[in-house]
Design a protein around this motif. Structure first.
Motif, PDB file in Angstrom:
ATOM      1  N   SER A  70      -4.602  13.907  15.227  1.00  0.00           N
ATOM      2  CA  SER A  70      -4.465  13.998  16.683  1.00  0.00           C
ATOM      3  C   SER A  70      -5.655  13.404  17.426  1.00  0.00           C
ATOM      4  O   SER A  70      -5.513  12.922  18.555  1.00  0.00           O
ATOM      5  N   GLU A  71      -6.837  13.400  16.805  1.00  0.00           N
ATOM      6  CA  GLU A  71      -8.022  12.871  17.494  1.00  0.00           C
ATOM      7  C   GLU A  71      -7.997  11.348  17.613  1.00  0.00           C
ATOM      8  O   GLU A  71      -8.824  10.762  18.330  1.00  0.00           O
ATOM      9  N   LEU A  72      -7.035  10.692  16.963  1.00  0.00           N
ATOM     10  CA  LEU A  72      -6.887   9.253  17.145  1.00  0.00           C
ATOM     11  C   LEU A  72      -6.160   8.930  18.457  1.00  0.00           C
ATOM     12  O   LEU A  72      -6.118   7.767  18.873  1.00  0.00           O
ATOM     13  N   ASN A  73      -5.595   9.967  19.076  1.00  0.00           N
ATOM     14  CA  ASN A  73      -4.939   9.815  20.383  1.00  0.00           C
ATOM     15  C   ASN A  73      -3.855   8.743  20.367  1.00  0.00           C
ATOM     16  O   ASN A  73      -3.773   7.898  21.267  1.00  0.00           O
ATOM     17  N   MET A  74      -3.026   8.762  19.354  1.00  0.00           N
ATOM     18  CA  MET A  74      -1.903   7.830  19.245  1.00  0.00           C
ATOM     19  C   MET A  74      -0.599   8.610  19.308  1.00  0.00           C
ATOM     20  O   MET A  74      -0.533   9.756  18.844  1.00  0.00           O
ATOM     21  N   ASP A  75       0.448   7.979  19.867  1.00  0.00           N
ATOM     22  CA  ASP A  75       1.745   8.629  19.770  1.00  0.00           C
ATOM     23  C   ASP A  75       2.274   8.426  18.356  1.00  0.00           C
ATOM     24  O   ASP A  75       1.694   7.708  17.544  1.00  0.00           O
ATOM     25  N   ILE A  84     -10.160   5.046   5.760  1.00  0.00           N
ATOM     26  CA  ILE A  84     -11.461   5.151   6.432  1.00  0.00           C
ATOM     27  C   ILE A  84     -11.805   3.853   7.155  1.00  0.00           C
ATOM     28  O   ILE A  84     -12.273   3.867   8.302  1.00  0.00           O
ATOM     29  N   HIS A  85     -11.559   2.716   6.524  1.00  0.00           N
ATOM     30  CA  HIS A  85     -11.827   1.423   7.176  1.00  0.00           C
ATOM     31  C   HIS A  85     -10.969   1.267   8.433  1.00  0.00           C
ATOM     32  O   HIS A  85     -11.447   0.726   9.450  1.00  0.00           O
ATOM     33  N   PRO A 126     -14.236  11.721  10.454  1.00  0.00           N
ATOM     34  CA  PRO A 126     -14.069  13.108  10.909  1.00  0.00           C
ATOM     35  C   PRO A 126     -12.942  13.297  11.913  1.00  0.00           C
ATOM     36  O   PRO A 126     -12.553  14.440  12.196  1.00  0.00           O
ATOM     37  N   GLU A 127     -12.405  12.192  12.421  1.00  0.00           N
ATOM     38  CA  GLU A 127     -11.250  12.304  13.309  1.00  0.00           C
ATOM     39  C   GLU A 127     -10.016  12.820  12.565  1.00  0.00           C
ATOM     40  O   GLU A 127      -9.070  13.308  13.191  1.00  0.00           O
ATOM     41  N   ARG A 185     -14.313  13.181   1.828  1.00  0.00           N
ATOM     42  CA  ARG A 185     -14.519  11.813   2.311  1.00  0.00           C
ATOM     43  C   ARG A 185     -14.173  11.687   3.797  1.00  0.00           C
ATOM     44  O   ARG A 185     -14.909  11.063   4.571  1.00  0.00           O
ATOM     45  N   PHE A 186     -13.065  12.287   4.192  1.00  0.00           N
ATOM     46  CA  PHE A 186     -12.693  12.213   5.608  1.00  0.00           C
ATOM     47  C   PHE A 186     -13.709  12.944   6.476  1.00  0.00           C
ATOM     48  O   PHE A 186     -14.089  12.465   7.545  1.00  0.00           O
ATOM     49  N   ALA A 187     -14.158  14.114   6.026  1.00  0.00           N
ATOM     50  CA  ALA A 187     -15.130  14.886   6.812  1.00  0.00           C
ATOM     51  C   ALA A 187     -16.413  14.094   7.016  1.00  0.00           C
ATOM     52  O   ALA A 187     -17.025  14.135   8.092  1.00  0.00           O
ATOM     53  N   ALA A 188     -16.820  13.339   6.000  1.00  0.00           N
ATOM     54  CA  ALA A 188     -18.084  12.601   6.073  1.00  0.00           C
ATOM     55  C   ALA A 188     -17.947  11.261   6.791  1.00  0.00           C
ATOM     56  O   ALA A 188     -18.865  10.845   7.516  1.00  0.00           O
TER      57      ALA A 188
END
Length: 393
Positions: free
Chosen positions: A330-335, A384-385, A312-313, A306-309
C-alpha cells in the motif's frame, strides 16, 4: 546439494506455472512465483512408486483399498491428532470439486454462503457459478496480522447464512487458526445452523510454534455439521495428479454429499497414479515434508528481512503456515492495476495479484516461496530494484 536447492527447468512440461507466462502476464520475461505448486521434485518414494506402477504398463480401473485408506487415516491421526474412520471418506480430483458438490448438496440457489476475505479466488467462483449469494466476513488487518471479526460474523450468520467455507490454514494471509478461534467460529455456525465446509488443503504446511487443528476434531457436535476437505497435493507437490478426499462423520450428510457427486457423474474413485502417489506420500513422505517446512520458513524470513532492510515500503504479513507470502504494497500508492503491472513490467516477476482475492487484497501481492533459494534471491532482487526505481522516480 539438498533436493530443495536444485534448480529444475520446468519449461515445456505443460506446467501452468512456467508455460503460461504469456497468457497470464502478457510477457515471457518474468520469473514465475505465482500459482501454488512447488519447483521441487516430489519425495523420492513417490517418484519410485510411480515409476514402478508405470513399468507394470497396465492402467485399468483402480480400487481404493484398505492400504490406501489406512495411509490416509494414519496420516490424519499421527499428523493432526484426529482419529477418523475409513467409511467417512469420499474421493474427488480436488478440493474445489468437493466444495462444488457440498454447496449443491446442502444449499439452494439464492442461499447465502459466508467466506472470510481476502481469500482463495475459487471460493468466489464456485459461489457465483452456483447462483448462491456471497456474504463476506472480512478479516481484520492490523500490524501486518489478520484476526477474525466475530461480531460481524455473528451478525451475518444471524441474517440467514446457510454455509460457511472456512480456509484453514488461510490462503493467502497465512493464518493458522487457534483452537479458541476455531471453537468460536464453530459455535456460531452451530448456533445459527450453518454448515461448515472446511478447506484444509494446507493443513500439513504449518510453521514451528503453531499447530493445525481440524475444526471437526474439536467435538462430535461440530463434526456432525462439518465437511472437511484435505489432500496430499499442496503438501507433497502432487497437484497435477488430482487426488483429494472429504471427511464426513455424519452418515446422513455423507449420503447427501455422495448423491451430489453421483449427479455430476463422479463415482468416488481416483486415477491409478493418484492413488499410488498418495499412498506412497503418506507412508514415506514425512521426512521430506519436515525438511520442506524448514526451507519454506527460512525463505519467508529471508524475504521479510530483505524487504525490511532494502524495500521498507513492502510489509510482509506475519505468516504461520503455507508457502505463500502475502505482501502489503500500500505504501507504493498504486491502484490495483498499476501495482500488478509494476511487478510485471518493472519488477519482471510473475506474482498473484492481491485483487484476485477480493477487494480487501487490492494493495497486496502473493509470492510463492516453494522454490530453490536461488530463485527466491533472484525474485527478491528484482522486486527491490523495482521499488528503488519507483522511489527515485
Amino acid at each position: 546439494m539438498s533436493i530443495f536447492e536444485e534448480v529444475h527447468d520446468r519449461k515445456q512440461t505443460k506446467s501452468m506455472k512456467w508455460d503460461m507466462l504469456q497468457m497470464k502476464f502478457q510477457s515471457e520475461d518474468v520469473l514465475p512465483m505465482w500459482v501454488a505448486d512447488m519447483d521441487f521434485k516430489a519425495p523420492e518414494a513417490v517418484n519410485q512408486a510411480l515409476i514402478k506402477r508405470a513399468e507394470h504398463g497396465i492402467y485399468g480401473y483402480t480400487v481404493i483399498d484398505e492400504d490406501v485408506t489406512s495411509s490416509i487415516t494414519d496420516w490424519v491421526k499421527n499428523r493432526h491428532g484426529w482419529a477418523i474412520q475409513a467409511d467417512w471418506l469420499n474421493y474427488s480430483p480436488g478440493v474445489i470439486n468437493t466444495l462444488h458438490m457440498a454447496l449443491q448438496a446442502f444449499t439452494e440457489p439464492g442461499d447465502k454462503v459466508m467466506i472470510q476475505t481476502p481469500v482463495y479466488t475459487p471460493f468466489y467462483n464456485i459461489i457465483n457459478v452456483l447462483d448462491r449469494e456471497i456474504v463476506k466476513n472480512p478479516l481484520v488487518y492490523q500490524d501486518n496480522y489478520y484476526t477474525i471479526d466475530f461480531e460481524d460474523m455473528e451478525n451475518k450468520l444471524a441474517g440467514g447464512v446457510k454455509a460457511f467455507i472456512l480456509c484453514s490454514p488461510h490462503n493467502p494471509v497465512g493464518r493458522v487458526w487457534t483452537e479458541e478461534e476455531l471453537r468460536k467460529m464453530a459455535e456460531l455456525c452451530l448456533q445459527y445452523d450453518a454448515m461448515i465446509f472446511s478447506d484444509e488443503i494446507h493443513a500439513d504446511l504449518v510453521f514451528k510454534g503453531h499447530k493445525h487443528l481440524p475444526i471437526a476434531s474439536l467435538s462430535e457436535e461440530i463434526a456432525d455439521q462439518t465437511i472437511t476437505c484435505m489432500a496430499p497435493s499442496k503438501t507433497f507437490n502432487l497437484a497435477g495428479l488430482q487426488a483429494s478426499y472429504a471427511i464426513t462423520s455424519n452418515k446422513q450428510n455423507k449420503q447427501k454429499l455422495e448423491k451430489a457427486f453421483l449427479r455430476q457423474g463422479l463415482n468416488n474413485s481416483l486415477n491409478g497414479m493418484a492413488v499410488t502417489a498418495m499412498e506412497a506420500a503418506y507412508r514415506h513422505g514425512e521426512p521430506w515434508l519436515e525438511e520442506l517446512l524448514e526451507v519454506v520458513q527460512s525463505h519467508t524470513a529471508y524475504i521479510k528481512e530483505r524487504f525490511a532492510a532494502e524495500a521498507p515500503e513492502l510489509k510482509v504479513t506475519k505468516s504461520e503456515g503455507t508457502y505463500l507470502v502475502w505482501v502489503d504494497c500500500s505504501e507504493l500508492n498504486m491502484d490495483k492495476k498499476e501495482l500488478n503491472r509494476f511487478m510485471i513490467d518493472t519488477g519482471r516477476v510473475g506474482l498473484n495479484a492481491g485483487q484476485d482475492y477480493g477487494d480487501e487484497g487490492d494493495a497486496f501481492m502473493r509470492i510463492n516461496v516453494a522454490c530453490p533459494r536461488a530463485t527466491i534471491e533472484e525474485g527478491v532482487k528484482r522486486i527491490i530494484h523495482a521499488v528503488e526505481s519507483w522511489r527515485n522516480s
